[in-house]
Design an enzyme around this catalytic site. Structure first.
Site, PDB file in Angstrom:
ATOM      1  N   ASN A   1      -7.862  -8.184   1.540  1.00  0.00           N
ATOM      2  CA  ASN A   1      -6.963  -7.302   0.695  1.00  0.00           C
ATOM      3  C   ASN A   1      -7.530  -6.932  -0.549  1.00  0.00           C
ATOM      4  OD1 ASN A   1      -4.942  -6.689  -1.386  1.00  0.00           O
ATOM      5  ND2 ASN A   1      -3.812  -8.708  -1.016  1.00  0.00           N
TER       6      ASN A   1
ATOM      7  N   ARG B   1      -4.760  -5.110   4.262  1.00  0.00           N
ATOM      8  CA  ARG B   1      -3.523  -4.999   3.704  1.00  0.00           C
ATOM      9  C   ARG B   1      -3.424  -3.709   2.955  1.00  0.00           C
ATOM     10  NH1 ARG B   1      -1.378  -6.519  -1.816  1.00  0.00           N
ATOM     11  NH2 ARG B   1       0.938  -6.179  -1.536  1.00  0.00           N
TER      12      ARG B   1
ATOM     13  N   HIS C   1       6.229  -6.483   0.031  1.00  0.00           N
ATOM     14  CA  HIS C   1       6.179  -8.013   0.457  1.00  0.00           C
ATOM     15  C   HIS C   1       6.498  -8.089   2.005  1.00  0.00           C
ATOM     16  CE1 HIS C   1       6.972  -9.223  -3.956  1.00  0.00           C
ATOM     17  NE2 HIS C   1       5.860  -9.024  -3.843  1.00  0.00           N
TER      18      HIS C   1
ATOM     19  N   ARG D   1       8.291  -7.007 -14.418  1.00  0.00           N
ATOM     20  CA  ARG D   1       9.016  -5.600 -14.323  1.00  0.00           C
ATOM     21  C   ARG D   1      10.303  -5.725 -14.496  1.00  0.00           C
ATOM     22  NH1 ARG D   1       6.409  -6.041  -8.560  1.00  0.00           N
ATOM     23  NH2 ARG D   1       4.349  -5.098  -8.918  1.00  0.00           N
TER      24      ARG D   1
ATOM     25  N   GLU E   1       0.397 -14.432   4.112  1.00  0.00           N
ATOM     26  CA  GLU E   1       0.134 -13.226   4.511  1.00  0.00           C
ATOM     27  C   GLU E   1      -1.041 -12.925   5.245  1.00  0.00           C
ATOM     28  OE1 GLU E   1       1.275 -12.716   0.434  1.00  0.00           O
ATOM     29  OE2 GLU E   1       2.288 -10.719   0.853  1.00  0.00           O
TER      30      GLU E   1
END
Ligand code: ADP
Length: 392
Positions: A7, A88, A177, A236, A379
Protein backbone atom coordinates in the site's frame (compact mmCIF):
# COMPACT_ATOMS: atom_id res chain seq x y z
CA UNK A 1 4.49 -19.17 -2.54
CA UNK A 2 5.80 -15.77 -1.40
CA UNK A 3 3.40 -12.91 -2.09
CA UNK A 4 3.80 -9.24 -1.17
CA UNK A 5 0.90 -6.97 -0.29
CA UNK A 6 1.71 -3.28 -0.83
CA UNK A 7 0.00 0.00 0.00
CA UNK A 8 1.97 2.99 -1.30
CA UNK A 9 0.90 6.51 -0.38
CA UNK A 10 2.53 9.80 -1.30
CA UNK A 11 4.96 9.69 1.64
CA UNK A 12 4.52 6.18 3.00
CA UNK A 13 4.77 2.57 1.93
CA UNK A 14 3.24 -0.29 3.89
CA UNK A 15 3.94 -3.90 3.11
CA UNK A 16 3.28 -7.42 4.32
CA UNK A 17 4.79 -10.57 2.92
CA UNK A 18 2.75 -13.76 3.02
CA UNK A 19 3.37 -17.41 2.52
CA UNK A 20 0.39 -18.38 0.37
CA UNK A 21 -2.00 -20.07 0.33
CA UNK A 22 -1.51 -20.53 4.09
CA UNK A 23 -1.78 -16.74 4.56
CA UNK A 24 1.05 -16.73 7.10
CA UNK A 25 2.58 -13.26 7.56
CA UNK A 26 6.38 -13.59 7.26
CA UNK A 27 7.37 -9.95 7.63
CA UNK A 28 5.57 -6.63 7.61
CA UNK A 29 6.53 -3.02 7.85
CA UNK A 30 5.99 0.58 7.01
CA UNK A 31 8.25 3.23 5.50
CA UNK A 32 7.31 6.70 6.63
CA UNK A 33 8.10 10.28 5.67
CA UNK A 34 9.39 9.28 2.24
CA UNK A 35 10.71 12.39 0.50
CA UNK A 36 10.60 14.37 3.77
CA UNK A 37 13.26 14.76 6.45
CA UNK A 38 13.43 12.45 9.48
CA UNK A 39 12.29 9.46 7.44
CA UNK A 40 12.39 6.00 8.97
CA UNK A 41 10.95 2.52 8.70
CA UNK A 42 9.68 -0.07 11.10
CA UNK A 43 9.49 -3.77 10.43
CA UNK A 44 8.00 -6.66 12.31
CA UNK A 45 9.80 -9.93 11.86
CA UNK A 46 10.29 -13.04 14.04
CA UNK A 47 8.10 -11.50 16.74
CA UNK A 48 10.34 -8.42 16.95
CA UNK A 49 9.62 -4.83 15.99
CA UNK A 50 12.60 -2.89 14.66
CA UNK A 51 12.79 0.82 13.83
CA UNK A 52 15.51 2.25 11.59
CA UNK A 53 16.11 5.88 10.81
CA UNK A 54 17.36 6.17 7.23
CA UNK A 55 17.19 8.65 4.41
CA UNK A 56 14.26 7.87 2.13
CA UNK A 57 14.40 10.43 -0.70
CA UNK A 58 11.96 8.41 -2.81
CA UNK A 59 9.98 5.16 -3.05
CA UNK A 60 12.71 3.40 -5.02
CA UNK A 61 15.11 3.76 -2.11
CA UNK A 62 12.42 2.52 0.28
CA UNK A 63 11.95 -0.57 -1.91
CA UNK A 64 15.73 -1.10 -1.88
CA UNK A 65 15.70 -1.17 1.94
CA UNK A 66 12.71 -3.47 1.85
CA UNK A 67 14.39 -6.01 -0.43
CA UNK A 68 17.55 -5.82 1.68
CA UNK A 69 15.53 -6.65 4.80
CA UNK A 70 13.85 -9.57 3.03
CA UNK A 71 17.24 -11.03 2.16
CA UNK A 72 19.00 -10.28 5.45
CA UNK A 73 16.18 -11.78 7.48
CA UNK A 74 16.20 -14.84 5.19
CA UNK A 75 12.56 -14.37 4.29
CA UNK A 76 13.78 -15.13 0.76
CA UNK A 77 17.22 -16.19 -0.47
CA UNK A 78 16.58 -14.68 -3.86
CA UNK A 79 14.05 -12.03 -4.90
CA UNK A 80 12.86 -14.32 -7.70
CA UNK A 81 11.08 -16.35 -5.00
CA UNK A 82 8.53 -13.52 -4.79
CA UNK A 83 5.96 -14.57 -7.35
CA UNK A 84 3.31 -11.91 -6.95
CA UNK A 85 2.90 -8.37 -5.64
CA UNK A 86 -0.55 -6.98 -4.93
CA UNK A 87 -0.86 -3.20 -4.96
CA UNK A 88 -3.66 -1.26 -3.35
CA UNK A 89 -4.87 1.28 -5.88
CA UNK A 90 -7.42 3.81 -4.73
CA UNK A 91 -9.35 4.61 -7.88
CA UNK A 92 -10.34 2.29 -10.68
CA UNK A 93 -13.22 4.52 -11.80
CA UNK A 94 -15.89 2.49 -13.55
CA UNK A 95 -13.20 0.58 -15.44
CA UNK A 96 -12.44 -2.17 -12.93
CA UNK A 97 -14.96 -4.26 -11.03
CA UNK A 98 -12.22 -6.66 -9.97
CA UNK A 99 -8.49 -6.95 -9.48
CA UNK A 100 -6.33 -7.14 -12.63
CA UNK A 101 -2.75 -7.75 -13.65
CA UNK A 102 -0.93 -4.41 -13.84
CA UNK A 103 0.02 -4.31 -17.50
CA UNK A 104 1.24 -1.09 -19.16
CA UNK A 105 -2.32 -0.62 -20.44
CA UNK A 106 -3.78 -0.86 -16.96
CA UNK A 107 -1.15 1.54 -15.64
CA UNK A 108 -2.05 4.02 -18.36
CA UNK A 109 -5.73 3.73 -17.49
CA UNK A 110 -5.00 4.28 -13.79
CA UNK A 111 -3.00 7.33 -14.79
CA UNK A 112 -5.90 8.60 -16.90
CA UNK A 113 -8.12 8.28 -13.83
CA UNK A 114 -5.85 10.68 -11.90
CA UNK A 115 -8.35 13.58 -12.06
CA UNK A 116 -10.69 11.43 -9.95
CA UNK A 117 -8.01 10.74 -7.31
CA UNK A 118 -5.34 13.41 -7.78
CA UNK A 119 -3.43 12.60 -4.60
CA UNK A 120 -3.78 8.84 -4.48
CA UNK A 121 -3.48 7.31 -7.94
CA UNK A 122 -0.13 8.93 -8.84
CA UNK A 123 1.33 7.93 -5.44
CA UNK A 124 0.06 4.36 -5.88
CA UNK A 125 1.68 4.21 -9.33
CA UNK A 126 5.03 5.44 -8.01
CA UNK A 127 4.96 2.40 -5.71
CA UNK A 128 4.04 0.06 -8.56
CA UNK A 129 6.93 1.33 -10.70
CA UNK A 130 9.46 1.04 -7.88
CA UNK A 131 8.53 -2.62 -7.31
CA UNK A 132 8.46 -3.40 -11.03
CA UNK A 133 12.02 -2.15 -11.22
CA UNK A 134 13.28 -3.95 -8.11
CA UNK A 135 11.42 -7.26 -8.54
CA UNK A 136 10.63 -7.41 -12.27
CA UNK A 137 9.66 -11.08 -12.44
CA UNK A 138 6.85 -10.91 -9.91
CA UNK A 139 3.33 -10.60 -11.29
CA UNK A 140 2.04 -7.15 -10.32
CA UNK A 141 -1.66 -7.04 -9.49
CA UNK A 142 -3.91 -4.02 -8.93
CA UNK A 143 -6.50 -4.27 -6.17
CA UNK A 144 -8.85 -1.28 -6.37
CA UNK A 145 -10.59 0.38 -3.43
CA UNK A 146 -13.51 1.15 -5.72
CA UNK A 147 -13.93 -2.29 -7.34
CA UNK A 148 -16.31 -3.88 -4.83
CA UNK A 149 -18.79 -1.04 -5.29
CA UNK A 150 -19.05 -1.46 -9.05
CA UNK A 151 -22.07 -3.74 -8.57
CA UNK A 152 -24.23 -0.76 -7.51
CA UNK A 153 -26.92 0.08 -10.03
CA UNK A 154 -27.33 3.53 -11.51
CA UNK A 155 -30.26 4.32 -9.23
CA UNK A 156 -27.77 4.10 -6.35
CA UNK A 157 -24.70 5.59 -7.98
CA UNK A 158 -26.11 8.57 -9.86
CA UNK A 159 -26.56 11.98 -8.28
CA UNK A 160 -29.53 14.18 -9.02
CA UNK A 161 -27.31 16.39 -11.18
CA UNK A 162 -27.56 16.79 -14.99
CA UNK A 163 -27.04 13.43 -16.65
CA UNK A 164 -24.40 15.04 -18.88
CA UNK A 165 -22.17 15.56 -15.81
CA UNK A 166 -22.08 11.80 -15.51
CA UNK A 167 -21.65 11.18 -19.24
CA UNK A 168 -19.04 13.86 -19.83
CA UNK A 169 -17.17 14.08 -16.55
CA UNK A 170 -17.79 10.81 -14.71
CA UNK A 171 -19.72 12.50 -11.89
CA UNK A 172 -21.25 9.61 -9.92
CA UNK A 173 -20.82 7.71 -6.69
CA UNK A 174 -17.80 5.36 -6.82
CA UNK A 175 -17.40 4.36 -3.17
CA UNK A 176 -14.18 3.50 -1.34
CA UNK A 177 -12.83 1.11 1.32
CA UNK A 178 -14.15 -1.60 -1.02
CA UNK A 179 -11.50 -4.16 -0.10
CA UNK A 180 -12.42 -3.82 3.57
CA UNK A 181 -16.18 -4.01 2.96
CA UNK A 182 -15.65 -7.08 0.80
CA UNK A 183 -13.52 -8.76 3.44
CA UNK A 184 -15.93 -8.25 6.35
CA UNK A 185 -18.99 -9.06 4.25
CA UNK A 186 -17.31 -12.29 3.15
CA UNK A 187 -16.29 -13.13 6.69
CA UNK A 188 -19.76 -12.52 8.14
CA UNK A 189 -21.25 -14.72 5.43
CA UNK A 190 -18.93 -17.48 6.61
CA UNK A 191 -20.19 -16.93 10.16
CA UNK A 192 -23.84 -16.89 9.01
CA UNK A 193 -23.12 -20.04 7.02
CA UNK A 194 -24.52 -18.93 3.67
CA UNK A 195 -24.18 -16.32 0.93
CA UNK A 196 -27.79 -15.24 0.49
CA UNK A 197 -27.54 -12.49 3.03
CA UNK A 198 -28.40 -8.85 3.57
CA UNK A 199 -25.47 -7.32 5.42
CA UNK A 200 -24.64 -3.77 6.51
CA UNK A 201 -20.88 -3.25 6.78
CA UNK A 202 -19.61 -0.30 8.84
CA UNK A 203 -15.97 0.62 8.23
CA UNK A 204 -15.51 3.40 10.75
CA UNK A 205 -11.99 4.67 11.32
CA UNK A 206 -10.56 8.07 10.69
CA UNK A 207 -12.27 7.85 7.33
CA UNK A 208 -15.57 6.02 7.44
CA UNK A 209 -18.08 4.40 5.13
CA UNK A 210 -21.08 2.10 5.35
CA UNK A 211 -22.18 -0.34 2.67
CA UNK A 212 -25.32 -2.32 1.95
CA UNK A 213 -24.30 -5.78 0.72
CA UNK A 214 -26.81 -8.21 -0.76
CA UNK A 215 -25.79 -11.79 -1.51
CA UNK A 216 -22.14 -10.73 -1.26
CA UNK A 217 -22.55 -7.81 -3.69
CA UNK A 218 -22.52 -4.13 -2.84
CA UNK A 219 -25.82 -2.41 -3.68
CA UNK A 220 -25.10 0.95 -2.01
CA UNK A 221 -22.36 2.74 -0.09
CA UNK A 222 -22.03 6.02 1.77
CA UNK A 223 -18.87 7.42 0.20
CA UNK A 224 -19.37 9.00 -3.16
CA UNK A 225 -17.53 10.68 -6.01
CA UNK A 226 -14.75 11.16 -3.46
CA UNK A 227 -14.21 9.79 0.05
CA UNK A 228 -15.63 13.03 1.43
CA UNK A 229 -19.27 11.91 1.18
CA UNK A 230 -21.47 10.13 3.68
CA UNK A 231 -20.57 9.93 7.35
CA UNK A 232 -19.20 12.67 9.56
CA UNK A 233 -15.55 11.53 9.75
CA UNK A 234 -12.38 12.48 11.63
CA UNK A 235 -11.72 15.59 9.57
CA UNK A 236 -14.09 15.17 6.57
CA UNK A 237 -17.51 16.76 6.59
CA UNK A 238 -19.47 13.92 5.04
CA UNK A 239 -22.73 14.82 3.28
CA UNK A 240 -23.57 18.51 3.10
CA UNK A 241 -25.88 20.58 0.97
CA UNK A 242 -23.56 21.37 -1.97
CA UNK A 243 -24.83 24.94 -2.25
CA UNK A 244 -23.15 25.74 1.07
CA UNK A 245 -19.97 25.98 -1.03
CA UNK A 246 -20.89 28.95 -3.27
CA UNK A 247 -22.50 30.59 -0.24
CA UNK A 248 -19.31 30.35 1.86
CA UNK A 249 -17.20 31.43 -1.11
CA UNK A 250 -19.35 34.48 -1.42
CA UNK A 251 -19.28 35.23 2.30
CA UNK A 252 -15.57 34.63 2.94
CA UNK A 253 -13.80 35.03 -0.38
CA UNK A 254 -12.28 31.59 0.05
CA UNK A 255 -11.14 29.82 -3.11
CA UNK A 256 -12.46 26.42 -4.23
CA UNK A 257 -9.12 24.89 -3.19
CA UNK A 258 -9.35 26.38 0.29
CA UNK A 259 -12.90 25.13 0.71
CA UNK A 260 -11.85 21.69 -0.49
CA UNK A 261 -9.15 21.67 2.21
CA UNK A 262 -11.63 22.72 4.90
CA UNK A 263 -14.14 20.05 3.87
CA UNK A 264 -11.52 17.31 3.89
CA UNK A 265 -9.07 18.33 6.59
CA UNK A 266 -10.78 20.74 8.99
CA UNK A 267 -14.32 19.43 9.23
CA UNK A 268 -15.95 16.38 10.81
CA UNK A 269 -15.09 15.63 14.45
CA UNK A 270 -12.26 18.16 14.26
CA UNK A 271 -14.35 20.92 12.74
CA UNK A 272 -17.24 20.55 15.18
CA UNK A 273 -15.24 19.93 18.36
CA UNK A 274 -12.38 22.30 17.58
CA UNK A 275 -10.32 19.75 19.53
CA UNK A 276 -9.25 16.78 17.40
CA UNK A 277 -10.08 14.43 14.54
CA UNK A 278 -9.17 11.45 16.71
CA UNK A 279 -12.11 9.76 18.38
CA UNK A 280 -10.01 8.98 21.47
CA UNK A 281 -9.39 12.70 22.02
CA UNK A 282 -13.10 13.35 21.52
CA UNK A 283 -13.92 10.74 24.17
CA UNK A 284 -11.42 12.35 26.54
CA UNK A 285 -13.05 15.73 25.83
CA UNK A 286 -16.47 14.27 26.59
CA UNK A 287 -15.21 12.95 29.93
CA UNK A 288 -13.92 16.43 30.72
CA UNK A 289 -17.39 17.83 29.92
CA UNK A 290 -16.46 19.60 26.66
CA UNK A 291 -19.81 20.47 25.05
CA UNK A 292 -18.47 20.61 21.50
CA UNK A 293 -16.90 17.17 21.84
CA UNK A 294 -20.25 15.85 23.09
CA UNK A 295 -21.99 17.46 20.10
CA UNK A 296 -19.39 16.17 17.60
CA UNK A 297 -19.76 12.60 18.80
CA UNK A 298 -23.56 12.81 18.78
CA UNK A 299 -23.49 13.98 15.15
CA UNK A 300 -20.97 11.29 14.24
CA UNK A 301 -23.16 8.59 15.75
CA UNK A 302 -26.46 9.95 14.42
CA UNK A 303 -25.16 9.87 10.86
CA UNK A 304 -24.04 6.25 11.23
CA UNK A 305 -27.43 5.25 12.63
CA UNK A 306 -29.21 7.04 9.79
CA UNK A 307 -27.18 5.21 7.13
CA UNK A 308 -27.78 1.85 8.81
CA UNK A 309 -31.52 2.58 8.92
CA UNK A 310 -31.51 3.63 5.27
CA UNK A 311 -29.70 0.49 4.18
CA UNK A 312 -31.96 -1.70 6.31
CA UNK A 313 -34.84 -0.47 4.19
CA UNK A 314 -32.88 -0.63 0.94
CA UNK A 315 -31.87 -4.22 1.63
CA UNK A 316 -35.43 -5.18 2.63
CA UNK A 317 -34.24 -6.27 6.08
CA UNK A 318 -30.88 -7.21 7.46
CA UNK A 319 -29.19 -10.45 8.55
CA UNK A 320 -26.11 -8.90 10.17
CA UNK A 321 -24.43 -5.58 10.92
CA UNK A 322 -20.64 -5.56 11.09
CA UNK A 323 -18.29 -3.02 12.68
CA UNK A 324 -14.66 -2.67 11.66
CA UNK A 325 -11.64 -0.27 11.43
CA UNK A 326 -10.15 1.89 14.21
CA UNK A 327 -13.38 3.06 15.84
CA UNK A 328 -15.55 0.10 14.84
CA UNK A 329 -13.09 -2.40 16.27
CA UNK A 330 -12.06 -0.45 19.35
CA UNK A 331 -14.61 2.04 20.59
CA UNK A 332 -16.89 0.19 23.00
CA UNK A 333 -18.74 3.39 23.71
CA UNK A 334 -19.41 4.39 20.08
CA UNK A 335 -20.69 0.89 19.22
CA UNK A 336 -22.94 0.93 22.29
CA UNK A 337 -24.51 4.23 21.30
CA UNK A 338 -25.02 3.14 17.69
CA UNK A 339 -26.76 -0.05 18.77
CA UNK A 340 -28.90 1.78 21.30
CA UNK A 341 -29.92 4.11 18.48
CA UNK A 342 -31.15 1.10 16.50
CA UNK A 343 -33.67 0.08 19.18
CA UNK A 344 -36.58 0.79 16.84
CA UNK A 345 -35.31 -2.09 14.66
CA UNK A 346 -35.19 -4.45 17.67
CA UNK A 347 -31.38 -4.54 17.88
CA UNK A 348 -30.19 -5.35 21.42
CA UNK A 349 -26.69 -4.96 22.75
CA UNK A 350 -24.97 -7.54 24.93
CA UNK A 351 -22.99 -5.12 27.13
CA UNK A 352 -20.54 -7.74 28.32
CA UNK A 353 -19.82 -9.11 24.86
CA UNK A 354 -19.39 -5.54 23.57
CA UNK A 355 -16.58 -5.00 26.06
CA UNK A 356 -14.05 -6.03 23.43
CA UNK A 357 -11.40 -4.47 21.21
CA UNK A 358 -10.01 -5.76 17.95
CA UNK A 359 -11.41 -9.27 18.23
CA UNK A 360 -14.06 -11.04 16.19
CA UNK A 361 -17.11 -11.06 18.48
CA UNK A 362 -20.91 -11.19 18.40
CA UNK A 363 -21.88 -8.14 20.46
CA UNK A 364 -25.69 -8.39 20.49
CA UNK A 365 -27.88 -10.58 22.72
CA UNK A 366 -29.59 -13.74 21.51
CA UNK A 367 -32.98 -11.96 21.32
CA UNK A 368 -31.62 -9.15 19.14
CA UNK A 369 -33.52 -8.86 15.84
CA UNK A 370 -30.22 -8.46 13.97
CA UNK A 371 -26.89 -9.92 15.12
CA UNK A 372 -24.09 -7.34 15.20
CA UNK A 373 -20.45 -8.32 14.99
CA UNK A 374 -17.05 -6.79 15.46
CA UNK A 375 -14.81 -8.18 12.71
CA UNK A 376 -11.26 -6.79 12.44
CA UNK A 377 -10.66 -5.91 8.83
CA UNK A 378 -7.75 -7.30 6.84
CA UNK A 379 -7.26 -5.47 3.56
CA UNK A 380 -3.69 -6.77 3.28
CA UNK A 381 -4.73 -10.40 3.11
CA UNK A 382 -7.36 -9.59 0.47
CA UNK A 383 -4.65 -7.93 -1.64
CA UNK A 384 -2.39 -10.94 -1.13
CA UNK A 385 -5.19 -13.36 -2.09
CA UNK A 386 -5.81 -11.55 -5.37
CA UNK A 387 -2.08 -11.35 -6.13
CA UNK A 388 -1.79 -15.08 -5.39
CA UNK A 389 -4.75 -15.82 -7.64
CA UNK A 390 -2.94 -14.28 -10.62
CA UNK A 391 0.47 -15.70 -9.75
CA UNK A 392 -0.38 -19.38 -9.37
P1 ADP B 1 -7.69 5.25 8.95
O1 ADP B 1 -8.97 5.70 8.31
O2 ADP B 1 -6.67 6.34 9.03
O3 ADP B 1 -7.18 3.93 8.44
P2 ADP B 1 -8.16 3.80 11.42
O4 ADP B 1 -9.05 2.73 10.91
O5 ADP B 1 -6.80 3.45 11.87
O6 ADP B 1 -8.12 5.05 10.46
O7 ADP B 1 -8.94 4.48 12.66
C1 ADP B 1 -8.44 5.55 13.37
C2 ADP B 1 -9.48 5.95 14.40
O8 ADP B 1 -9.69 4.85 15.29
C3 ADP B 1 -9.07 7.15 15.25
O9 ADP B 1 -10.14 8.07 15.36
C4 ADP B 1 -8.80 6.51 16.60
O10 ADP B 1 -9.12 7.37 17.65
C5 ADP B 1 -9.75 5.34 16.61
N1 ADP B 1 -9.32 4.36 17.61
C6 ADP B 1 -8.23 3.58 17.59
N2 ADP B 1 -8.13 2.89 18.74
C7 ADP B 1 -9.18 3.27 19.52
C8 ADP B 1 -9.65 2.93 20.83
N3 ADP B 1 -8.98 2.06 21.58
N4 ADP B 1 -10.79 3.50 21.28
C9 ADP B 1 -11.44 4.40 20.53
N5 ADP B 1 -11.07 4.77 19.29
C10 ADP B 1 -9.95 4.21 18.79
Amino acid sequence: MKILSVNAGSSSLKFQMYEMPEETVLISGVFERIGIENSFYTIKVNGEKIKKEVELPNHEIAVEYLTKELLENHIVDDLSEIKGIGHRLVHGGDKYADSVILTEDVMNTVEELTPLAPLHNPANLVGVRAFKKAIPDAVAVAVFDTAFHQTMDEVSYLYGTPYEWYQNYGVRKYGFHGTSHKYIAGRVNEILGHENTRVITCHIGNGGSISAVKDGKCIDTSMGFTPNAGLVMGSRSGDIDATVIPYIMDKTGMSIKEIDTVLNKQSGLLGISGVSSDSRDIEAGIEAGNERCILAQKMYIRRIINYIAQYYVELGGCDAIVFTAGVGENSINVRKQIIEGLQALGVKLDEEANNVRGKETLITSSDSSIPCYVIPTDEEVMIARDAYHFSK
